[in-house]
Design a protein around this motif. Structure first.
Motif, mmCIF file in Angstrom:
data_model
loop_
_atom_site.group_PDB
_atom_site.id
_atom_site.type_symbol
_atom_site.label_atom_id
_atom_site.label_comp_id
_atom_site.label_asym_id
_atom_site.label_seq_id
_atom_site.Cartn_x
_atom_site.Cartn_y
_atom_site.Cartn_z
ATOM 1 N N PRO A 7 5.851 3.434 5.394
ATOM 2 C CA PRO A 7 6.873 3.414 4.332
ATOM 3 C C PRO A 7 6.599 2.380 3.233
ATOM 4 O O PRO A 7 6.903 2.620 2.066
ATOM 5 C CB PRO A 7 8.174 3.089 5.058
ATOM 6 N N ARG A 8 6.024 1.247 3.596
ATOM 7 C CA ARG A 8 5.716 0.233 2.572
ATOM 8 C C ARG A 8 4.656 0.759 1.614
ATOM 9 O O ARG A 8 4.790 0.629 0.394
ATOM 10 C CB ARG A 8 5.221 -1.063 3.215
ATOM 11 N N LEU A 9 3.602 1.359 2.167
ATOM 12 C CA LEU A 9 2.552 1.902 1.306
ATOM 13 C C LEU A 9 3.063 3.077 0.484
ATOM 14 O O LEU A 9 2.653 3.269 -0.659
ATOM 15 C CB LEU A 9 1.334 2.312 2.133
ATOM 16 N N ARG A 10 3.962 3.877 1.063
ATOM 17 C CA ARG A 10 4.554 4.992 0.309
ATOM 18 C C ARG A 10 5.314 4.467 -0.905
ATOM 19 O O ARG A 10 5.216 5.033 -1.995
ATOM 20 C CB ARG A 10 5.508 5.808 1.196
ATOM 21 N N SER A 11 6.074 3.398 -0.718
ATOM 22 C CA SER A 11 6.829 2.817 -1.831
ATOM 23 C C SER A 11 5.898 2.289 -2.916
ATOM 24 O O SER A 11 6.134 2.495 -4.108
ATOM 25 C CB SER A 11 7.731 1.687 -1.334
ATOM 26 N N ILE A 12 4.841 1.610 -2.500
ATOM 27 C CA ILE A 12 3.869 1.091 -3.465
ATOM 28 C C ILE A 12 3.162 2.245 -4.170
ATOM 29 O O ILE A 12 2.998 2.229 -5.396
ATOM 30 C CB ILE A 12 2.860 0.152 -2.769
ATOM 31 N N ALA A 13 2.754 3.272 -3.413
ATOM 32 C CA ALA A 13 2.062 4.423 -4.002
ATOM 33 C C ALA A 13 2.966 5.153 -4.994
ATOM 34 O O ALA A 13 2.519 5.555 -6.073
ATOM 35 C CB ALA A 13 1.586 5.368 -2.909
ATOM 36 N N PHE A 14 4.243 5.300 -4.658
ATOM 37 C CA PHE A 14 5.161 5.970 -5.574
ATOM 38 C C PHE A 14 5.357 5.141 -6.843
ATOM 39 O O PHE A 14 5.326 5.668 -7.950
ATOM 40 C CB PHE A 14 6.510 6.246 -4.908
ATOM 41 N N THR A 15 5.566 3.855 -6.674
ATOM 42 C CA THR A 15 5.731 2.963 -7.827
ATOM 43 C C THR A 15 4.496 3.047 -8.722
ATOM 44 O O THR A 15 4.604 3.158 -9.948
ATOM 45 C CB THR A 15 5.966 1.511 -7.359
#
Length: 195
Positions: A7-15
């Protein structure tokens, strides 16, 4: 594109995807980046420096930059870096056939200064980063192809950036120089073939 499972990487990737979209489309990024960095940083409980470096790495690697003509890709990558290091004063200097170092690209907001050319020349000549801490804080990162410096990415950095630190800016400028090396090589090949 498939998002990472973490989830942390997903948030960074989306941002990063949102910021890269703005960059590729030539839209202003700073207000968006400020809001997203604040929200993602709070949600992820990450230091802003870490968040900026990671988000920039994902954004700069967006394949949509390679779909642009080389000149467009260069200007968009400069704008992306400028948003992340809080500077409208980012330029690229390249060694010309005559051996002189010439300004070849800049953000539209960049103004004429003597220091960037001097620091760019030193970065290319010595094949290493050069920092000038005088009236202005100037950073120059060599852009190399085949382990040879062919250009330099130069930024006039604020002493008190709105996000991150000088260390953050250094990491982002290094990553940008790596990305620009491929684009500049493609541009030089197109120029050579057109001649």
């Amino acid at each position: 594109a498939q998002l990472p499972a973490d989830p942390r990487l997903r948030s960074i990737a989306f941002t990063a995807w949102v910021v890269a979209t703005a960059a590729v489309e030539g839209l202003p990024m700073q207000p968006l980046l400020d809001c997203l960095a604040d929200a993602a940083g709070n949600y992820l409980a990450l230091a802003v420096d870490t968040l900026l470096v990671e988000t920039h790495a994902y954004a700069a690697a967006d394949p949509r930059f390679t779909e642009l003509p080389p000149g467009g890709s260069v200007s968009r990558q400069l704008a992306l870096a400028g948003a992340f290091v809080d500077s409208g004063e980012i330029t690229i200097w390249r060694v010309e056939a005559s051996g002189s170092v010439e300004l070849v690209a800049q953000l539209e907001t960049a103004t004429s200064h003597e220091a960037p050319g001097v620091v760019a020349t030193a970065a290319i000549a010595h094949a290493e980063e050069q920092w000038l801490d005088g009236e202005e804080l100037v950073a120059a990162v060599p852009i190399s192809r085949w382990q040879q410096p062919v250009a330099a990415l130069v930024a006039l950095l604020p002493r008190d950036p709105s996000l991150g630190t000088t260390r953050t800016a250094a990491a982002i400028l290094r990553a940008t120089a790596t990305r620009l090396a491929q684009v500049l090589e493609r541009e030089m090949l197109l120029e050579r073939n057109a001649a």
